[in-house]
Design a protein around this motif. Structure first.
Motif, PDB file in Angstrom:
ATOM      1  N   VAL A 263       0.961   3.826   1.915  1.00 31.82           N
ATOM      2  CA  VAL A 263       1.641   4.439   3.164  1.00 31.82           C
ATOM      3  C   VAL A 263       2.778   3.624   3.465  1.00 31.82           C
TER       4      VAL A 263
ATOM      5  N   GLU B 291      -6.099   6.541   2.596  1.00 32.29           N
ATOM      6  CA  GLU B 291      -5.166   6.091   1.854  1.00 32.29           C
ATOM      7  C   GLU B 291      -5.079   6.630   0.613  1.00 32.29           C
TER       8      GLU B 291
ATOM      9  N   GLY C 213       0.774  -1.062   0.184  1.00 32.86           N
ATOM     10  CA  GLY C 213      -0.167   0.102   0.186  1.00 32.86           C
ATOM     11  C   GLY C 213       0.955   1.159  -0.171  1.00 32.86           C
TER      12      GLY C 213
ATOM     13  N   ASP D 178      -5.365   4.501   6.931  1.00 35.09           N
ATOM     14  CA  ASP D 178      -6.317   3.613   6.435  1.00 35.09           C
ATOM     15  C   ASP D 178      -7.217   4.201   5.738  1.00 35.09           C
TER      16      ASP D 178
END
Lengths: 364, 326
Positions: B213, B248, B211, B245
């Protein structure tokens, strides 16, 4: 004008009353000491001010019109820097000023909160005024033994969340105050939040507050700002990744919002939330900010865009045009994108089907 | 060299081996810490330097069946050892990479389970990574002179591999009676299971860390910005993960730069963070910078998906003067 980094240091509250049965003024009730909130209450108070005057609020910037030494702007200019003892006394002038401005019995009483503090990166001064109307509500009570919930009628409640039931004004000291040649406008920037202004035909009803009481008026730049908004919003719709039909709907909505809606305030936030999804709203607001629109609402003046709002134009690449008065266009013309013949690569061309709910009366 | 001479020499040289072991441990710990890991989290068992006891060294040199050392004192390379136990296979790679890239020693990679697997694909047995490290030159550590021929054995394994090693070492290796084939078989089966589970762990961690992040190391960048602005070390909590989250999709490669620009345009926020640090909540976490940024740039989405009570946003909106309920 952006409300940033603000803190409140002094709050004093007086009470103003509705005019008596004969239309006579009733002397406002004077407080002699500051109101001292605990941290939680102070945070809530700041939240009310922020919701009323902050980014994305319905507050509008106004211009100081009344330069008289007894006018509210001069009072603000004089008392904001006074020491606590003098400020307590002088703040009552604000309540008296509001009492004078409330000329008809139709205007309710309420409390007047006068507060000072600092704002901006360099902590410039500001003075705020809230007129909060008093109304009734219920308080929730829980019986400790039975856990039963009951409601207790509370006759006087004020400053609940939501900015509808209070009017707020802030006089903010300008960063690097300009020369005195422009009078008080060079020193103070004024934001006013009054739900009445943005209501249909609310201008007259709100006038006692922004004009008679605060000595302010619509800024001369309203027409320019309104045109800027129209241009920026049109450009935004143009670059949106949506169908031609959807764009036509949005252009119609923009025209209606500015032309037909009788509110004297343009709230980009309100326009966005009426016509765009959440992410597009954020993009819209960011786009307006890039184009130099104020972060709050602003007063509407269609002078510079009257002709544009009058007609709607749709143009095709080979000089085919549809032109119609905007209100007629909305009702009688519908446009739809369809798949046309295949091009060289085998993909369908984009064509447009136009329906006019009327008969041809003339052609050349 | 007889047993008595052997013991004497070992007693004499213990401080040298201890110094070398201490140096190796300290060096590897520093390397791992510098790569951004917290040692308490990274090492599942606190690593320590262990010198072989006289008894066990003599036993290994003279009485171990199958070992026939010509020069037992020098041939035995694990007189001092350091063991690193970690959770994941990728953590092992990190340590190996550090050991092999360091100029502080010469290394001899004498065991790696990956090579064992290639060599004996049908065998499921003890798995670990072993290095023998020796100083490149004579050097002085803590007042002790360490010679280049001083070996230190470094073992690196996962927690599961370690569990298997403990079982086989203590229960089987030292077993007083003959171990039945069925027991060997069961131990081999458990190693097969451990290898499978280690692979699953790797897979899970990889999926969790996929992801933007993680890809753009946003947390670390925000920590750096936060620290350079406030001179305070942020105390990040799980709540920052919940925020990343939810939002994102706004995490891009440019985000740290955008936030840095945003903060320099709104430098007064630094004072808000500092003066509210003790009041706790979001102010203590570097994610507060991201929330400020979203409040200004993506207010509607922030309010629509905010994972906590709106009260948590109120103070930040006050700092920025952003109207939430107009």
């Amino acid at each position: 004008m952006q409300l940033i980094n603000f803190s409140v240091d002094r709050i004093i509250i007086h009470q103003v009353f509705q005019r008596g049965p004969e239309g006579e003024k009733i002397k406002p009730l004077q407080s002699h000491d500051f109101t001292r909130f605990d941290n939680t209450a102070m945070d809530a108070f700041k939240s009310r001010v922020r919701d009323a005057l902050g980014d994305g609020s319905k507050a509008v910037q106004m211009e100081i019109v009344d330069e008289d030494k007894n006018g509210m702007p001069a009072i603000v200019n004089e008392i904001v820097g006074k020491d606590d003892a003098d400020f307590v006394v002088s703040s009552y002038d604000v309540a008296k000023k509001l009492t004078d401005a409330q000329k008809t019995r139709g205007i309710p009483g309420g409390i007047v909160v006068v507060f000072t503090g600092t704002h901006g990166a360099h902590k410039h001064k500001f003075l705020g005024v809230i007129k909060a109307e008093i109304y009734s509500a219920y308080e929730k009570l829980i019986d400790k033994k039975t856990n039963e919930i009951s409601l207790k009628y509370v006759e006087e409640v004020l400053l609940t969340p939501g900015t509808k039931l209070y009017k707020t004004a802030g006089f903010f000291e300008r960063v690097g105050s300009l020369s005195d040649s422009d009078g008080l406008n060079s020193k103070w920037s004024v934001l006013i939040s009054d739900n009445q202004i943005s209501q249909t035909d609310g201008k007259a009803a709100a006038m006692y507050f922004y004009s008679d009481f605060l000595g302010c008026g619509y800024p001369e730049t309203s027409a320019r700002t309104t045109k800027k908004f129209y241009d920026a919003a049109s450009a935004f719709i143009k670059q949106m990744n949506v169908s031609a039909e959807k764009k036509i709907d949005l252009y119609n909505a923009l025209t209606t919002y500015l032309k037909v809606n009788t509110s004297s305030v343009v709230s980009p936030q309100e326009f966005g939330s009426s016509y765009f999804d959440v992410d597009t709203q954020d993009e819209f607001i960011a786009h307006l900010s890039e184009k130099g629109l104020p972060p709050t609402s602003f007063t509407k003046d269609n002078a510079h865009i009257a002709s544009k709002l009058k007609v709607r134009k749709v143009q095709f690449s080979k000089n085919v045009k549809i032109i119609a008065p905007s209100d007629v266009f909305k009702d009688l013309v519908s446009i739809e994108t369809i798949e046309g013949d295949l091009d060289e690569s085998g993909a369908p061309k984009v064509w447009t089907r136009i329906l006019v709910k009327d008969l041809v009366v003339n052609q050349e | 060299m007889n047993e008595v001479d052997f013991k004497e020499k070992w007693d004499l040289e213990k401080p040298i081996y201890k110094a070398w072991g201490d140096f190796v441990l300290e060096n590897i710990e520093n390397g791992i810490r510098d790569s951004g890991e917290s040692l308490d989290v990274f090492f599942k068992i606190p690593p320590s330097v262990r010198l072989k006891s006289n008894e066990s060294l003599v036993d290994k040199a003279f009485y171990r069946p199958g070992k026939n050392y010509s020069d037992p004192y020098n041939d035995i390379e694990d007189k001092v050892g350091v063991r690193f136990v970690v959770l994941l296979l990728e953590n092992i790679d990190k340590i190996c990479k550090y050991i092999e890239g360091s100029a502080n020693w010469s290394f001899d990679k004498c065991k790696h389970f990956n090579l064992d697997r290639e060599r004996e694909p049908l065998l499921f047995t003890y798995q670990s990574v072993h290095y023998i490290l020796r100083p490149v030159d004579t050097f002085n550590y803590g007042g002790v002179e360490v010679l280049p021929n001083t070996p230190c054995e470094v073992q690196v394994r996962t927690l599961l591999q370690h569990a298997h090693a403990e079982l086989t070492h203590d229960a089987i290796y030292k077993s007083k009676k003959a171990v039945l084939p069925a027991v060997h078989r069961t131990v081999a089966k458990s190693m097969a299971l451990i290898e499978t589970t280690d692979d699953f762990f790797t897979d899970v961690t990889k999926k969790l860390n996929e992801g933007p992040v993680e890809q753009f190391s946003v947390q670390r960048s925000l920590d750096e910005i936060y620290m350079s602005l406030t001179q305070i070390e942020p105390l990040n909590q799980k709540s920052s993960l919940a925020i990343f989250d939810c939002f994102e999709k706004f995490v891009t490669e440019d985000l740290p730069n955008d936030i840095e620009d945003f903060m320099s345009e709104n430098s007064f926020l630094v004072d808000s963070i500092k003066s509210n640090f003790d009041s706790g909540g979001l102010y203590r976490q570097s994610v507060v910078l991201f929330v400020y940024y979203l409040l200004r740039k993506r207010k509607q989405r922030l309010m629509a998906d905010w994972p906590f009570s709106m009260e948590k946003l109120e103070p930040l909106a006050n700092d920025l003067g952003v109207s939430l309920y107009s």
